[in-house]
Design an enzyme around this catalytic site. Structure first.
Site, mmCIF file in Angstrom:
data_model
loop_
_atom_site.group_PDB
_atom_site.id
_atom_site.type_symbol
_atom_site.label_atom_id
_atom_site.label_comp_id
_atom_site.label_asym_id
_atom_site.label_seq_id
_atom_site.Cartn_x
_atom_site.Cartn_y
_atom_site.Cartn_z
ATOM 1 N N GLY A 159 -4.739 -4.126 -3.795
ATOM 2 C CA GLY A 159 -5.695 -3.044 -4.006
ATOM 3 C C GLY A 159 -4.895 -1.820 -4.387
ATOM 4 O O GLY A 159 -4.214 -1.242 -3.537
ATOM 5 N N HIS A 160 -4.888 -1.477 -5.668
ATOM 6 C CA HIS A 160 -4.079 -0.357 -6.161
ATOM 7 C C HIS A 160 -5.007 0.789 -6.550
ATOM 8 O O HIS A 160 -5.831 0.642 -7.451
ATOM 9 C CB HIS A 160 -3.227 -0.809 -7.353
ATOM 10 C CG HIS A 160 -2.219 -1.866 -6.994
ATOM 11 N ND1 HIS A 160 -1.410 -2.478 -7.906
ATOM 12 C CD2 HIS A 160 -1.895 -2.407 -5.794
ATOM 13 C CE1 HIS A 160 -0.630 -3.354 -7.278
ATOM 14 N NE2 HIS A 160 -0.913 -3.326 -6.002
ATOM 15 N N ASP A 218 0.810 -1.220 0.000
ATOM 16 C CA ASP A 218 0.000 0.000 0.000
ATOM 17 C C ASP A 218 0.846 1.275 0.000
ATOM 18 O O ASP A 218 0.444 2.303 0.552
ATOM 19 C CB ASP A 218 -0.962 0.019 1.206
ATOM 20 C CG ASP A 218 -1.869 -1.189 1.211
ATOM 21 O OD1 ASP A 218 -2.225 -1.660 0.118
ATOM 22 O OD2 ASP A 218 -2.213 -1.664 2.308
ATOM 23 N N LYS A 227 1.830 2.232 -5.109
ATOM 24 C CA LYS A 227 2.320 1.677 -6.386
ATOM 25 C C LYS A 227 1.359 2.020 -7.523
ATOM 26 O O LYS A 227 1.784 2.357 -8.622
ATOM 27 C CB LYS A 227 2.450 0.135 -6.277
ATOM 28 C CG LYS A 227 3.443 -0.320 -5.225
ATOM 29 C CD LYS A 227 3.457 -1.833 -5.070
ATOM 30 C CE LYS A 227 2.213 -2.410 -4.429
ATOM 31 N NZ LYS A 227 1.976 -2.020 -3.032
ATOM 32 N N GLN A 277 1.707 -6.051 -3.368
ATOM 33 C CA GLN A 277 2.179 -6.185 -1.987
ATOM 34 C C GLN A 277 3.479 -5.383 -1.818
ATOM 35 O O GLN A 277 3.681 -4.433 -2.556
ATOM 36 C CB GLN A 277 2.370 -7.671 -1.593
ATOM 37 C CG GLN A 277 1.063 -8.450 -1.478
ATOM 38 C CD GLN A 277 0.456 -8.856 -2.814
ATOM 39 O OE1 GLN A 277 1.104 -9.499 -3.611
ATOM 40 N NE2 GLN A 277 -0.777 -8.486 -3.044
HETATM 41 P P1 GDP Z 1 -0.827 0.461 -3.534
HETATM 42 O O1 GDP Z 1 -1.444 -0.814 -3.091
HETATM 43 O O2 GDP Z 1 0.653 0.486 -3.306
HETATM 44 O O3 GDP Z 1 -1.175 0.848 -4.936
HETATM 45 O O4 GDP Z 1 -1.417 1.584 -2.582
HETATM 46 P P2 GDP Z 1 -2.964 1.751 -2.125
HETATM 47 O O5 GDP Z 1 -3.754 2.252 -3.251
HETATM 48 O O6 GDP Z 1 -3.423 0.513 -1.442
HETATM 49 O O7 GDP Z 1 -2.800 2.815 -0.976
HETATM 50 C C1 GDP Z 1 -2.227 4.061 -1.216
HETATM 51 C C2 GDP Z 1 -3.271 5.125 -0.857
HETATM 52 O O8 GDP Z 1 -2.618 6.368 -0.721
HETATM 53 C C3 GDP Z 1 -4.332 5.321 -1.921
HETATM 54 O O9 GDP Z 1 -5.537 5.642 -1.307
HETATM 55 C C4 GDP Z 1 -3.800 6.510 -2.721
HETATM 56 O O10 GDP Z 1 -4.847 7.266 -3.338
HETATM 57 C C5 GDP Z 1 -3.155 7.304 -1.645
HETATM 58 N N1 GDP Z 1 -2.003 8.121 -2.076
HETATM 59 C C6 GDP Z 1 -1.021 7.795 -2.966
HETATM 60 N N2 GDP Z 1 -0.099 8.783 -3.010
HETATM 61 C C7 GDP Z 1 -0.505 9.718 -2.129
HETATM 62 C C8 GDP Z 1 0.035 10.967 -1.699
HETATM 63 O O11 GDP Z 1 1.096 11.397 -2.114
HETATM 64 N N3 GDP Z 1 -0.667 11.659 -0.759
HETATM 65 C C9 GDP Z 1 -1.846 11.214 -0.234
HETATM 66 N N4 GDP Z 1 -2.456 11.942 0.682
HETATM 67 N N5 GDP Z 1 -2.387 10.039 -0.616
HETATM 68 C C10 GDP Z 1 -1.710 9.305 -1.542
HETATM 69 P P1 IMO Z 2 -1.082 -4.090 -2.302
HETATM 70 O O1 IMO Z 2 -0.673 -4.631 -3.659
HETATM 71 C C1 IMO Z 2 -0.970 -4.617 2.022
HETATM 72 C C2 IMO Z 2 -1.033 -8.739 3.512
HETATM 73 C C3 IMO Z 2 -2.253 -9.233 4.271
HETATM 74 C C4 IMO Z 2 -1.597 -10.251 5.185
HETATM 75 C C5 IMO Z 2 -0.508 -10.862 4.306
HETATM 76 C C6 IMO Z 2 -0.914 -12.174 3.632
HETATM 77 O O2 IMO Z 2 -2.343 -3.333 -2.314
HETATM 78 O O3 IMO Z 2 0.074 -3.381 -1.659
HETATM 79 P P2 IMO Z 2 -2.564 -12.746 1.614
HETATM 80 O O4 IMO Z 2 -4.027 -12.463 1.437
HETATM 81 O O5 IMO Z 2 -1.702 -12.153 0.574
HETATM 82 O O6 IMO Z 2 -2.260 -14.206 1.821
HETATM 83 O O7 IMO Z 2 -2.194 -12.030 3.017
HETATM 84 O O8 IMO Z 2 -0.221 -9.901 3.315
HETATM 85 N N1 IMO Z 2 -1.324 -8.175 2.162
HETATM 86 C C7 IMO Z 2 -1.244 -6.879 1.873
HETATM 87 N N2 IMO Z 2 -0.982 -5.806 2.642
HETATM 88 N N3 IMO Z 2 -1.148 -4.460 0.696
HETATM 89 C C8 IMO Z 2 -1.377 -5.523 -0.098
HETATM 90 O O9 IMO Z 2 -1.415 -5.427 -1.457
HETATM 91 C C9 IMO Z 2 -1.485 -6.801 0.478
HETATM 92 N N4 IMO Z 2 -1.728 -8.038 -0.003
HETATM 93 C C10 IMO Z 2 -1.609 -8.874 1.037
HETATM 94 O O10 IMO Z 2 -2.882 -8.192 4.973
HETATM 95 O O11 IMO Z 2 -0.956 -9.592 6.247
HETATM 96 MG MG MG Z 3 -2.940 -1.491 -1.798
#
Ligand code: GDP
Ligand code: IMO
Ligand code: MG
Length: 428
Positions: A45-46, A18, A21, A226
């Site tokens: 979840g991107h 998270d 990416k 991840q």
């Molecule tokens: P990913 O899994 O690595 O793609 O990241 P996620 O989407 O799960 O979580 C990142 C969260 O941070 C999302 O809700 C983005 O919209 C938010 N985000 C990304 N870059 C920034 C930033 O520079 N500032 C803020 N406030 N939010 C950001």
């Molecule tokens: P993105 O791509 C954050 C964590 C789960 C758990 C562990 C194993 O959005 O960064 P799994 O369901 O993969 O067997 O769970 O990994 N986990 C993540 N944490 N971001 C993710 O994906 C994750 N995908 C799995 O919470 O601790």
């Molecule tokens: Mg994510």
């Protein structure tokens, strides 16, 4: 990130997931021809924000939001066929043209209902705090040579035999785990029968397609899911996911040669978060954690769970820089720290009285680790309108400089908000 030498670039998370990416892939995809997911599945979840629209991608690469960019799920991904089409249909409903530019490796393994059942019903899933998407059980079947691949959908008799074997094995495990729930072969086959024509229409030899694209000079972005600390080999085992999230997994999971990859961008938050169980050495007390969670909207994009928050951990990111061979770093969510009066950076762990500056391989040491902090001044000014480093407050620049020095990788991007334009892209 791309130039005449660098045609294949990997984007990895360099913490526990998270990191942002999705946002970085969306930005870089403007100059890419292909975006390929190479591991994981619907556990990801991107999030990408385009204007007022927020899109959360689980299986489909974030490049799908850039017109004309081709997207692929590589052989290393475990595909949930049921939710894949829900995701495609939602994108189409949002006006995104998916037709003819999404490909799925015919070697990729399928996540089936019995995998999700096992993930939910067995203690392994609960102890780790998985996303419940069936990822671990699907990779278990793959490694045990009990899996079902996309290409098996072409052969109904073989499919029945393979799914039957998987369901029987899963039901045995469910019984052993004391669960009263059971997987159903006929329901699974009926679901597969429904989706097979759509999935097979996307099936291709993705490794070959990417090889040819690279040979023709195309720019290919490999999108990790991840984070490095969730890598099954290099992460905080056993509190990890079941795939190789690090850059080494990109070649294997996309089906291309490792030497073709020339750039590796590590994405990190300006602090640290983790969702699920397992050690997080720099975890904040509940009050400050809640404050950051609120400021950064730190709730899981897949499960909605509250993310645990901590200070920036330079031990973790320096380790990630090493195992991934990071050529560049993107620091996201700097704006989330705008109101804090001081910030800490973890520079080492004290374990049983000794100072460790390298990430330990034994999770027991990590659980005992007491972070050694360096404190720096906050800036207490908004950063979300900055588009150049020079526009950032001095203490924010000092914070980034310190991170860069400690983790030993150059910062090429700083993200200061959720929107596409809220990025500082330093000259290459
Ligand atoms: P990913 O899994 O690595 O793609 O990241 P996620 O989407 O799960 O979580 C990142 C969260 O941070 C999302 O809700 C983005 O919209 C938010 N985000 C990304 N870059 C920034 C930033 O520079 N500032 C803020 N406030 N939010 C950001
Ligand atoms: P993105 O791509 C954050 C964590 C789960 C758990 C562990 C194993 O959005 O960064 P799994 O369901 O993969 O067997 O769970 O990994 N986990 C993540 N944490 N971001 C993710 O994906 C994750 N995908 C799995 O919470 O601790
Ligand atoms: Mg994510």
């Amino acid at each position: 990130m791309f130039d005449s030498e660098k045609r294949a670039v990997v984007v990895v998370g360099a913490q526990w997931g998270d990191e942002g990416k999705g946002k970085l892939v969306d930005i870089l995809a403007e100059r890419a021809d292909w975006v390929v997911r190479y591991q994981g599945g619907a556990n990801a979840g991107h999030t990408v924000h385009i204007g007022d629209m927020q899109v959360v991608l689980h299986q489909i690469p974030s490049g799908i939001l850039r017109e004309g960019v081709r997207c692929a799920l590589g052989n290393g991904v475990v595909i949930d066929p049921d939710t894949l089409f829900t995701e495609i249909d939602e994108l189409v409903a949002d006006g995104i043209d998916v037709e003819g530019r999404l490909y799925v490796s015919d070697r990729a393994h399928l996540v089936l209902p019995h995998h999700k059942l096992l993930d939910a019903e067995t203690c392994a899933g609960r102890e780790i705090g998985t996303t419940g998407r069936g990822i671990g059980p699907a990779y278990e079947d793959k490694i045990a040579r009990r899996g079902v691949r996309v290409l098996d959908l072409r052969h109904p008799d073989r499919l029945r035999m393979l799914v039957g074997r998987g369901v029987a094995f899963a039901n045995m495990q469910l019984q052993h785990a004391g669960s009263s729930r059971r997987a159903d072969l006929e329901n699974t086959l009926a679901m597969l029968g429904r989706i097979a024509p759509r999935l097979l229409a996307l099936a291709d030899d993705v490794g070959l397609a990417i090889h040819r694209a690279l040979a023709g000079g195309a720019a290919v972005l490999l999108e990790g899911a991840q984070g490095s600390l969730l890598d099954v080999d290099h992460g905080s085992y056993p509190f990890v996911t079941s795939s190789n999230t690090t850059s080494g997994g990109a070649a294997v999971g996309a089906g291309i040669a490792p030497m073709t990859i020339r750039g590796v961008l590590g994405v990190v938050k300006a602090y640290t978060t983790r969702v699920g169980n397992g050690p997080l050495p720099t975890e904040l007390d509940e009050e400050l954690s809640e404050r950051l969670r609120r400021l950064g909207n730190e709730y899981g994009a897949t499960t909605g769970r509250a993310r645990r928050c901590g200070w920036f951990d330079a031990v973790v990111v320096r380790y990630a820089a090493r195992v991934n061979g990071l050529t560049d770093l993107a620091v996201t969510k700097l704006d989330v720290l705008d109101t804090l009066d001081r910030l800490a950076i973890c520079i080492g762990y004290e374990v049983d009285g000794d100072l460790h500056t390298e990430f330990p391989s034994d999770v027991a040491s990590l659980e005992k680790a007491m972070p050694r902090y360096e404190w720096v001044d906050g800036w207490q000014r908004p950063t979300s309108d900055a588009r150049t480093l020079a526009e950032l407050p001095k203490p924010a620049r000092a914070y980034l400089d310190r991170i860069e020095a400690l983790v030993d990788a150059p910062i090429s991007f700083v993200s200061v908000g959720t929107r596409r334009d809220q990025i500082i892209g330093l000259p290459d």
